[in-house]
Design a protein around this motif. Structure first.
Motif, PDB file in Angstrom:
ATOM      1  N   GLU A 165       7.772  -5.321  -7.014  1.00 40.63           N
ATOM      2  CA  GLU A 165       7.355  -6.530  -6.298  1.00 40.63           C
ATOM      3  C   GLU A 165       5.846  -6.733  -6.366  1.00 40.63           C
ATOM      4  N   LYS A 166       5.105  -5.628  -6.153  1.00 39.58           N
ATOM      5  CA  LYS A 166       3.643  -5.713  -6.134  1.00 39.58           C
ATOM      6  C   LYS A 166       3.052  -4.537  -6.915  1.00 39.58           C
ATOM      7  N   PRO A 167       2.952  -4.673  -8.224  1.00 35.16           N
ATOM      8  CA  PRO A 167       2.496  -3.560  -9.076  1.00 35.16           C
ATOM      9  C   PRO A 167       1.106  -3.041  -8.713  1.00 35.16           C
ATOM     10  N   ARG A 168       0.260  -3.892  -8.111  1.00 36.54           N
ATOM     11  CA  ARG A 168      -1.108  -3.472  -7.819  1.00 36.54           C
ATOM     12  C   ARG A 168      -1.234  -2.711  -6.506  1.00 36.54           C
ATOM     13  N   VAL A 169      -0.190  -2.729  -5.687  1.00 40.48           N
ATOM     14  CA  VAL A 169      -0.213  -1.972  -4.435  1.00 40.48           C
ATOM     15  C   VAL A 169      -0.130  -0.484  -4.742  1.00 40.48           C
ATOM     16  N   ARG A 170      -1.005   0.283  -4.133  1.00 43.58           N
ATOM     17  CA  ARG A 170      -1.013   1.742  -4.304  1.00 43.58           C
ATOM     18  C   ARG A 170      -0.128   2.366  -3.223  1.00 43.58           C
ATOM     19  N   ILE A 171       0.578   3.417  -3.582  1.00 50.22           N
ATOM     20  CA  ILE A 171       1.522   4.033  -2.649  1.00 50.22           C
ATOM     21  C   ILE A 171       1.185   5.511  -2.456  1.00 50.22           C
ATOM     22  N   LEU A 172       0.980   5.892  -1.202  1.00 47.32           N
ATOM     23  CA  LEU A 172       0.822   7.299  -0.832  1.00 47.32           C
ATOM     24  C   LEU A 172       2.083   7.720  -0.088  1.00 47.32           C
ATOM     25  N   VAL A 173       2.802   8.658  -0.651  1.00 46.36           N
ATOM     26  CA  VAL A 173       4.013   9.164  -0.007  1.00 46.36           C
ATOM     27  C   VAL A 173       3.638  10.241   0.993  1.00 46.36           C
ATOM     28  N   LEU A 174       4.192  10.100   2.186  1.00 49.23           N
ATOM     29  CA  LEU A 174       3.989  11.089   3.244  1.00 49.23           C
ATOM     30  C   LEU A 174       5.353  11.663   3.577  1.00 49.23           C
ATOM     31  N   ILE A 204      10.153   3.120  -3.530  1.00 51.68           N
ATOM     32  CA  ILE A 204       8.910   3.168  -4.307  1.00 51.68           C
ATOM     33  C   ILE A 204       9.019   2.241  -5.518  1.00 51.68           C
ATOM     34  N   LYS A 205      10.134   2.324  -6.217  1.00 48.07           N
ATOM     35  CA  LYS A 205      10.329   1.494  -7.409  1.00 48.07           C
ATOM     36  C   LYS A 205      10.389   0.008  -7.057  1.00 48.07           C
ATOM     37  N   LEU A 206      11.068  -0.318  -5.946  1.00 50.62           N
ATOM     38  CA  LEU A 206      11.187  -1.712  -5.538  1.00 50.62           C
ATOM     39  C   LEU A 206       9.829  -2.304  -5.152  1.00 50.62           C
ATOM     40  N   VAL A 207       9.051  -1.524  -4.393  1.00 52.51           N
ATOM     41  CA  VAL A 207       7.714  -1.981  -4.001  1.00 52.51           C
ATOM     42  C   VAL A 207       6.844  -2.161  -5.241  1.00 52.51           C
ATOM     43  N   HIS A 208       6.919  -1.196  -6.133  1.00 56.10           N
ATOM     44  CA  HIS A 208       6.111  -1.257  -7.352  1.00 56.10           C
ATOM     45  C   HIS A 208       6.492  -2.473  -8.195  1.00 56.10           C
ATOM     46  N   GLY A 239       6.525   5.964  -9.249  1.00 54.74           N
ATOM     47  CA  GLY A 239       5.459   4.970  -9.166  1.00 54.74           C
ATOM     48  C   GLY A 239       4.447   5.194  -8.058  1.00 54.74           C
ATOM     49  N   ALA A 240       4.596   6.263  -7.279  1.00 50.65           N
ATOM     50  CA  ALA A 240       3.617   6.558  -6.230  1.00 50.65           C
ATOM     51  C   ALA A 240       2.318   7.062  -6.853  1.00 50.65           C
ATOM     52  N   SER A 241       1.224   6.881  -6.124  1.00 49.59           N
ATOM     53  CA  SER A 241      -0.087   7.332  -6.606  1.00 49.59           C
ATOM     54  C   SER A 241      -0.515   8.651  -5.969  1.00 49.59           C
ATOM     55  N   ARG A 277       6.951  -8.616   0.711  1.00 45.46           N
ATOM     56  CA  ARG A 277       7.149  -9.986   0.233  1.00 45.46           C
ATOM     57  C   ARG A 277       6.383 -11.022   1.032  1.00 45.46           C
ATOM     58  N   GLU A 278       5.988 -10.682   2.263  1.00 41.10           N
ATOM     59  CA  GLU A 278       5.383 -11.684   3.143  1.00 41.10           C
ATOM     60  C   GLU A 278       3.891 -11.498   3.393  1.00 41.10           C
ATOM     61  N   ARG A 279       3.358 -10.270   3.206  1.00 44.36           N
ATOM     62  CA  ARG A 279       1.970 -10.018   3.610  1.00 44.36           C
ATOM     63  C   ARG A 279       1.157  -9.436   2.469  1.00 44.36           C
ATOM     64  N   PRO A 280      -0.098  -9.846   2.358  1.00 43.13           N
ATOM     65  CA  PRO A 280      -0.984  -9.209   1.377  1.00 43.13           C
ATOM     66  C   PRO A 280      -1.529  -7.890   1.933  1.00 43.13           C
ATOM     67  N   PHE A 281      -1.528  -6.854   1.113  1.00 44.81           N
ATOM     68  CA  PHE A 281      -2.127  -5.576   1.499  1.00 44.81           C
ATOM     69  C   PHE A 281      -2.409  -4.779   0.234  1.00 44.81           C
ATOM     70  N   ASP A 282      -3.110  -3.669   0.404  1.00 45.28           N
ATOM     71  CA  ASP A 282      -3.590  -2.913  -0.752  1.00 45.28           C
ATOM     72  C   ASP A 282      -2.925  -1.551  -0.928  1.00 45.28           C
ATOM     73  N   LEU A 283      -2.505  -0.941   0.173  1.00 38.34           N
ATOM     74  CA  LEU A 283      -2.040   0.439   0.097  1.00 38.34           C
ATOM     75  C   LEU A 283      -0.899   0.658   1.095  1.00 38.34           C
ATOM     76  N   LEU A 284       0.143   1.316   0.628  1.00 35.93           N
ATOM     77  CA  LEU A 284       1.305   1.621   1.463  1.00 35.93           C
ATOM     78  C   LEU A 284       1.402   3.120   1.679  1.00 35.93           C
TER      79      LEU A 284
END
Length: 214
Positions: free
Chosen positions: A72-81, A66-70, A97-99, A44-51
C-alpha cells in the motif's frame, strides 16, 4: 518531524512506547492501532512515515501485514516489535519488507536508536539476524526445518501451535478450510512431525511458541 504509527493490541504497551518516543523531539505519534484491520485502515487514510508493528495482533497475521502495508505504501518504514527472540522471526520479518526488528525486552533501551536508524533509511537488526540473512542467501546452506516453511505455512503453523482450529485459522487468514488443511499437511511433512502435540513440542524446542497470541 517523523510521523509514527504504533500498532500493538495492548494499550499499556502503546503507552509505554509513546512515553519513550515523547522524549525524542524529532518523532511524533500520529495514530495507534490495536489490530491488523485498524493498521490497514490507518495506512489507507493517514499520511505517516514509520510504523512500529507488533507481530502478534488480532486480525491479519504479522508477516502478511508487513507485506500488505509495504504494498500500500512502499515508502513507509516498518520496525517490528516482538516478544520473540528467535532469530527466525526477525529474518522472516525483514524478508517480508520490514526495515528493522526489535524485541519488546530491548525496546526501552534501543527503541529511539532503532527509530533514528530506520527513519534515516538504514536497517536495524542484531548481528545474529544479519548473519542468518547472509547464510540464508548462500546456496546449499543448512537450515532448520521451520526455516523452509513458506510465509503462509509459517502463519498456519503459528496458529496451530497456539491451539487454533483449522476452521478458525481459515477465517482469520481469509482462506478456505481445504487450503489451510493442505498447508497443515505440508508443514507437518517439512517439520517431520506426526501430530499436533509433536508440532507444539517442536515449537517450544525452537523458541517458536507464541504464548502472547490472543
Amino acid at each position: 518531524m517523523i510521523r509514527i504509527v504504533l500498532a500493538d493490541d495492548h494499550a499499556i504497551v502503546r503507552e509505554g512506547l509513546k512515553h519513550i518516543i515523547s522524549n525524542e523531539p524529532e518523532f511524533a505519534v500520529v495514530a495507534e492501532a490495536g489490530d491488523g484491520h485498524e493498521v490497514l485502515r490507518i495506512v489507507r487514510e493517514r499520511p505517516f512515515d514509520l510504523l512500529v508493528l507488533d507481530l502478534s495482533m488480532p486480525g491479519r497475521s504479522g508477516m502478511e501485514l508487513i507485506k500488505l502495508v509495504h504494498a500500500e505504501k512502499p515508502r513507509v518504514r516498518i520496525l517490528v516489535l516482538s516478544m520473540h527472540q528467535e532469530v527466525q522471526y526477525a529474518v522472516r520479518a525483514i524478508k517480508s519488507g520490514a526495515s528493522g526488528y526489535l524485541t519488546k525486552e530491548s525496546a526501552p533501551g534501543e527503541l529511539a536508536q532503532a527509530l533514528r536508524k530506520i527513519a534515516a533509511g538504514g536497517a536495524y537488526v542484531t548481528a545474529e539476524v544479519a548473519q542468518a540473512l547472509a547464510l540464508g542467501a548462500m546456496p546449499g546452506a543448512d537450515r532448520p526445518p521451520h526455516q523452509t516453511l513458506s510465509t503462509r505455512e509459517f502463519a498456519v503453523f503459528e496458529r496451530l501451535v497456539a491451539g487454533e482450529s483449522v476452521t478458525d485459522i481459515a477465517q482469520t487468514l481469509h482462506l478456505s478450510v481445504k487450503t489451510v488443511s493442505t498447508h497443515k499437511a505440508n508443514l507437518m511433512v517439512k517439520l517431520g512431525v506426526g501430530s499436533a502435540s509433536d508440532m507444539v513440542r517442536y515449537a517450544i524446542r525452537h523458541g517458536l511458541a507464541d504464548t502472547d497470541r490472543p
